[in-house]
Design a protein around this motif. Structure first.
Motif, PDB file in Angstrom:
ATOM      1  N   ASN A  20       4.481  -2.460   5.681  1.00 21.97           N
ATOM      2  CA  ASN A  20       4.410  -1.059   5.723  1.00 21.97           C
ATOM      3  C   ASN A  20       4.636  -0.768   7.487  1.00 21.97           C
ATOM      4  O   ASN A  20       5.453   0.276   7.729  1.00 21.97           O
ATOM      5  N   ASN A  23       8.095  -1.153   8.335  1.00 21.84           N
ATOM      6  CA  ASN A  23       8.921  -0.497   7.316  1.00 21.84           C
ATOM      7  C   ASN A  23       9.880  -1.246   6.254  1.00 21.84           C
ATOM      8  O   ASN A  23      11.132  -1.015   6.150  1.00 21.84           O
ATOM      9  N   ALA A 126      -1.538   1.268   2.560  1.00 18.80           N
ATOM     10  CA  ALA A 126      -0.048   0.872   2.536  1.00 18.80           C
ATOM     11  C   ALA A 126       1.127   1.442   1.642  1.00 18.80           C
ATOM     12  O   ALA A 126       2.162   1.435   1.782  1.00 18.80           O
ATOM     13  N   ASN A 129       0.792   5.431   2.199  1.00 18.08           N
ATOM     14  CA  ASN A 129       0.937   5.867   3.834  1.00 18.08           C
ATOM     15  C   ASN A 129      -0.120   6.645   4.349  1.00 18.08           C
ATOM     16  O   ASN A 129      -0.427   7.171   5.418  1.00 18.08           O
ATOM     17  N   MET A 132      -2.132   5.865   7.863  1.00 18.49           N
ATOM     18  CA  MET A 132      -1.040   5.074   8.536  1.00 18.49           C
ATOM     19  C   MET A 132      -0.684   5.737  10.068  1.00 18.49           C
ATOM     20  O   MET A 132      -0.656   4.938  11.049  1.00 18.49           O
ATOM     21  N   ASP A 133      -0.680   7.015  10.100  1.00 15.45           N
ATOM     22  CA  ASP A 133      -0.074   7.698  11.379  1.00 15.45           C
ATOM     23  C   ASP A 133      -1.288   7.375  12.449  1.00 15.45           C
ATOM     24  O   ASP A 133      -0.854   6.937  13.807  1.00 15.45           O
TER      25      ASP A 133
END
Length: 143
Positions: A20, A23, A126, A129, A132-133
């Motif tokens: 993840n 990308n 993952a 998302n 994740m930020d």
């Protein structure tokens, strides 16, 4: 650029998390040996499940700026002993994976990671998302 080593038992989602972060398409695969993906170091779950492999984790951490202790929020087991992160000479963070799952133990999982030596803890998925930020911002500030 710095490196992050991901440490956790088999099946917690270390490889998925790295896919993840890079990308990439998420494809399940069992990590058999330490693998290097640019700035990310993926370790087999056996390295934490068997204390005789702790020396391998210490050696791999020499190439890292951050050790990420990865714990699945749906698991009742924790393989990180209290103070585990103290053996590393770099920043230690905790990552709670699979936060999108219905059966979760957020508070207990966070407690495991803090007791193991994580300076900060991030909850992520993952797959969706979620979180994740914040994790990416932390990793970018260190590596």
């Amino acid at each position: 650029m710095g490196k992050v080593i991901f440490v956790g038992k088999t099946g917690v989602g270390k490889t998925t998390l790295i896919q993840n972060l890079r990308n990439e398409t998420i494809i399940y695969k069992k990590t058999q040996a330490a693998e290097f993906y640019g700035q990310y170091i993926d370790t087999p779950g056996e390295y934490i499940e068997n204390p005789r492999f702790y020396s391998a984790l210490i050696t791999l951490s020499f190439d890292a700026d951050v050790v990420a202790l990865v714990q699945d929020v749906t698991s009742e087991e924790c393989y990180f002993p209290p103070g585990f992160g103290d053996m590393f000479n770099v920043k230690v963070i905790g990552i709670m994976t699979k936060v999108d799952q219905k059966m979760h133990r957020f508070e207990k999982t966070e407690q495991y990671l803090i007791e193991a030596g994580a300076e900060s803890v991030y909850g992520v998925s993952a797959c969706t998302n979620e979180g994740m930020d914040d994790l990416i911002a932390e990793l970018n500030s260190v590596i």
